[in-house]
Design an enzyme around this catalytic site. Sequence first.
Site, PDB file in Angstrom:
ATOM      1  N   ARG A  15       0.841  -1.207   0.000  1.00 47.13           N
ATOM      2  CA  ARG A  15       0.000   0.000   0.000  1.00 47.13           C
ATOM      3  C   ARG A  15       0.871   1.250   0.000  1.00 47.13           C
ATOM      4  NH1 ARG A  15      -5.157   1.900  -1.135  1.00 47.13           N
ATOM      5  NH2 ARG A  15      -5.528   3.800   0.064  1.00 47.13           N
ATOM      6  N   CYS A  30      -2.713  -4.955   2.834  1.00 45.33           N
ATOM      7  CA  CYS A  30      -3.486  -6.002   3.529  1.00 45.33           C
ATOM      8  C   CYS A  30      -4.900  -6.110   2.948  1.00 45.33           C
ATOM      9  CB  CYS A  30      -3.582  -5.664   5.013  1.00 45.33           C
ATOM     10  SG  CYS A  30      -2.045  -5.984   5.868  1.00 45.33           S
ATOM     11  N   PRO A  32      -9.658   1.905  -1.585  1.00 44.71           N
ATOM     12  CA  PRO A  32      -9.764   2.819  -2.746  1.00 44.71           C
ATOM     13  C   PRO A  32      -8.700   3.930  -2.689  1.00 44.71           C
ATOM     14  CG  PRO A  32     -11.493   3.275  -1.165  1.00 44.71           C
ATOM     15  CD  PRO A  32     -10.781   2.058  -0.668  1.00 44.71           C
ATOM     16  N   ILE A  33      -8.528   4.618  -3.806  1.00 46.53           N
ATOM     17  CA  ILE A  33      -7.529   5.702  -3.870  1.00 46.53           C
ATOM     18  C   ILE A  33      -8.157   7.004  -4.386  1.00 46.53           C
ATOM     19  CG2 ILE A  33      -5.589   4.122  -4.229  1.00 46.53           C
ATOM     20  CD1 ILE A  33      -5.725   4.956  -7.211  1.00 46.53           C
ATOM     21  N   ASP A  34      -9.489   7.054  -4.360  1.00 44.52           N
ATOM     22  CA  ASP A  34     -10.188   8.223  -4.930  1.00 44.52           C
ATOM     23  C   ASP A  34      -9.780   9.544  -4.283  1.00 44.52           C
ATOM     24  OD1 ASP A  34     -11.534   6.877  -2.723  1.00 44.52           O
ATOM     25  OD2 ASP A  34     -13.009   8.491  -2.864  1.00 44.52           O
ATOM     26  N   LEU A  35      -9.522   9.533  -2.972  1.00 44.65           N
ATOM     27  CA  LEU A  35      -9.180  10.800  -2.299  1.00 44.65           C
ATOM     28  C   LEU A  35      -7.804  11.306  -2.767  1.00 44.65           C
ATOM     29  CD1 LEU A  35     -10.448   9.976   1.308  1.00 44.65           C
ATOM     30  CD2 LEU A  35     -11.641  11.186  -0.513  1.00 44.65           C
ATOM     31  N   VAL A  92     -13.186   1.847  10.376  1.00 44.50           N
ATOM     32  CA  VAL A  92     -12.202   2.350   9.411  1.00 44.50           C
ATOM     33  C   VAL A  92     -12.114   1.466   8.170  1.00 44.50           C
ATOM     34  CG1 VAL A  92      -9.773   2.955   9.062  1.00 44.50           C
ATOM     35  CG2 VAL A  92     -10.894   3.465  11.248  1.00 44.50           C
ATOM     36  N   ARG A 134       6.336  -8.498   7.648  1.00 42.59           N
ATOM     37  CA  ARG A 134       6.215  -7.196   6.955  1.00 42.59           C
ATOM     38  C   ARG A 134       6.308  -6.040   7.942  1.00 42.59           C
ATOM     39  NH1 ARG A 134       0.929  -6.389   4.410  1.00 42.59           N
ATOM     40  NH2 ARG A 134       1.857  -4.324   4.318  1.00 42.59           N
TER      41      ARG A 134
HETATM   42  C1  EPZ Z   1      -2.620   3.715   6.646  1.00 45.22           C
HETATM   43  O1  EPZ Z   1      -3.266   3.089   5.555  1.00 45.22           O
HETATM   44  C2  EPZ Z   1      -1.789   2.625   7.310  1.00 45.22           C
HETATM   45  N1  EPZ Z   1      -0.830   2.091   6.340  1.00 45.22           N
HETATM   46  C3  EPZ Z   1      -2.723   1.498   7.794  1.00 45.22           C
HETATM   47  O2  EPZ Z   1      -1.909   0.559   8.496  1.00 45.22           O
HETATM   48  C4  EPZ Z   1      -3.745   2.082   8.770  1.00 45.22           C
HETATM   49  O3  EPZ Z   1      -4.644   1.070   9.147  1.00 45.22           O
HETATM   50  C5  EPZ Z   1      -4.512   3.215   8.082  1.00 45.22           C
HETATM   51  O4  EPZ Z   1      -3.576   4.209   7.609  1.00 45.22           O
HETATM   52  C6  EPZ Z   1      -5.500   3.892   9.015  1.00 45.22           C
HETATM   53  O5  EPZ Z   1      -4.831   4.388  10.138  1.00 45.22           O
HETATM   54  C7  EPZ Z   1       0.281   2.791   6.069  1.00 45.22           C
HETATM   55  O6  EPZ Z   1       0.492   3.861   6.594  1.00 45.22           O
HETATM   56  C8  EPZ Z   1       1.231   2.164   5.075  1.00 45.22           C
HETATM   57  P1  EPZ Z   1      -6.419   5.480   5.002  1.00 45.22           P
HETATM   58  P2  EPZ Z   1      -4.053   3.986   4.449  1.00 45.22           P
HETATM   59  O7  EPZ Z   1      -6.160   6.091   3.670  1.00 45.22           O
HETATM   60  O8  EPZ Z   1      -3.292   5.259   4.217  1.00 45.22           O
HETATM   61  C9  EPZ Z   1     -10.650   5.000   3.021  1.00 45.22           C
HETATM   62  C10 EPZ Z   1      -1.012  -1.548   9.022  1.00 45.22           C
HETATM   63  O9  EPZ Z   1      -1.500  -2.589   9.499  1.00 45.22           O
HETATM   64  N2  EPZ Z   1     -10.052   5.668   1.849  1.00 45.22           N
HETATM   65  O10 EPZ Z   1      -6.410   6.348   6.219  1.00 45.22           O
HETATM   66  O11 EPZ Z   1      -4.365   3.133   3.298  1.00 45.22           O
HETATM   67  C11 EPZ Z   1     -10.139   3.570   3.148  1.00 45.22           C
HETATM   68  O12 EPZ Z   1     -10.868   2.700   2.330  1.00 45.22           O
HETATM   69  C12 EPZ Z   1      -1.783  -0.779   7.960  1.00 45.22           C
HETATM   70  O13 EPZ Z   1       0.105  -1.065   9.335  1.00 45.22           O
HETATM   71  C13 EPZ Z   1     -10.885   6.044   0.800  1.00 45.22           C
HETATM   72  O14 EPZ Z   1     -12.095   5.840   0.849  1.00 45.22           O
HETATM   73  O15 EPZ Z   1      -5.379   4.308   5.262  1.00 45.22           O
HETATM   74  C14 EPZ Z   1     -10.344   3.270   4.599  1.00 45.22           C
HETATM   75  O16 EPZ Z   1     -11.681   2.891   4.798  1.00 45.22           O
HETATM   76  C15 EPZ Z   1      -3.121  -1.421   7.622  1.00 45.22           C
HETATM   77  N3  EPZ Z   1     -10.333   6.644  -0.291  1.00 45.22           N
HETATM   78  C16 EPZ Z   1     -10.119   4.635   5.263  1.00 45.22           C
HETATM   79  O17 EPZ Z   1     -10.227   5.609   4.225  1.00 45.22           O
HETATM   80  C17 EPZ Z   1      -8.985   6.895  -0.376  1.00 45.22           C
HETATM   81  O18 EPZ Z   1      -8.544   7.466  -1.404  1.00 45.22           O
HETATM   82  C18 EPZ Z   1      -8.747   4.762   5.921  1.00 45.22           C
HETATM   83  O19 EPZ Z   1      -7.774   4.654   4.918  1.00 45.22           O
HETATM   84  C19 EPZ Z   1      -8.157   6.508   0.688  1.00 45.22           C
HETATM   85  C20 EPZ Z   1      -8.711   5.893   1.804  1.00 45.22           C
END
Ligand code: EPZ
Length: 426
Positions: A93, A117, A123-126, A327, A397
Amino acid sequence: MHYWIEGGFPLRGNVKCQGAKNSAVQLLAASLLTRELVILENVPAIEDIVSMIDLLRSLGSQVEFDQKRHRVCIENAGPIHPHIQNPQASALRASLSLVGPLLAREGETSIPFPGGCNIGSRPIDLHLKGFGVLGADALLEHGRIIAKARSLQGKRIYLDYPSVGATANLMMASSLARGETILENAAEEPEIVDLANMLKKMGAKIRGAGTKMLQIRGVQWLKGVRHHVIPDRIEGGTYLVAAAITRGKLSLQDSIPQHLEPLLVKLQEAGATIDVNGNKVKVFVSGRLRAFDIKTMPYPGFPTDLQNQMTILMTLAEGTSLVTETVFENRFLLTSELRKMGADIRTEGHGALITGVDHLTGARVTAPNLRGGASLVLAALSAQGVSEVHDIQHIDRGYEKMEEKLEQVGAKIQRIELKGSKDANP
Ligand code: EPZ
């Protein structure tokens, strides 16, 4: 590859907290924002860091990783090829956090859709929307993220969700944009503050890190830096929960207790004795813990990355506990494995109801992902009898020398690497 674990031994002694995986991977990406030397200290020697360094090298970065000293030296003085073909990117990720720096430095990039994971759709829309507001053409096409921008112009961006990755990506991209960027509803995680602190030492103009509103004034260029990665609140928290589950007495060293606040409050609520002294946190549990509820939220709420670990604790607590996972949409994958060990757990959508049992029983279980795998180790440490936790490559990891750290505090654990054997359940 699996762990052999004999449960029933209380963990006692000291464990040193590693550097934060989820900060270090972003700091590695941020090194692309300068052509000068970047030195990172306290980098954990784990697979995700090795993978991130491989990706940087495939771009043309010069990287040295002294795993013993936990130090990484990165030089991006030469040409950087901004397109990643390396399929490894889709397993990580954190590869997503290369997009912002590459856009800012090279004006274009493309990477395979980032994986990570299996805890949700991820998603990556944001990210794409934010890059678009800054003036880039950013889209997902044929399983690849493709982004292009003649120049980036600072703007006001509102994040529909305080995404950690999107906040980091957009903060890095706007550090070299023209004008000022306001990032509203930003993530407040400690890893975001750590990244902002490093960028500011490089010359970035960033205000509000750790709050919901970030102000970034773009600059022409950023200089080299030496930066010490913050402690890993999730790895450290995992060992504190291990102490509670085995009714032991453990001191976590080199931590930042404030980052562990949501966990410490919950452990106290369950009946554990917590003692905070400087950068040390001590957990002591003598009798059976009480049931408690958790609801995962963005920081400073209860961290989703410690949800599985606390679910294990609940399987042994007196009474019925409720877990609400807000989350990610799929973070109860370890439920079926826990049932093999005798846990009474029912899941329904974003919720899990756990009724404490007197003890868990050792079994052969398989790690579903990073935090689920680490949590199954905790379950095995408390269970009566012997367990095997398979597919522990997931754990490698994010946890440096887990079996060594646990053995030092009294766990009976061995890493079994059968050459060429099919390790997962047949
Ligand atoms: C980071 O992931 C961490 N990974 C995750 O840790 C952690 O669980 C997560 O933040 C939340 O704290 C890393 O930093 C490498 P998010 P990230 O973007 O950035 C939604 C671990 O075990 N979302 O805050 O991917 C998404 O689907 C890992 O170390 C969108 O909808 O988390 C989720 O529901 C697992 N659109 C929520 O936001 C987007 O464009 C949180 O995602 C991006 C995210």
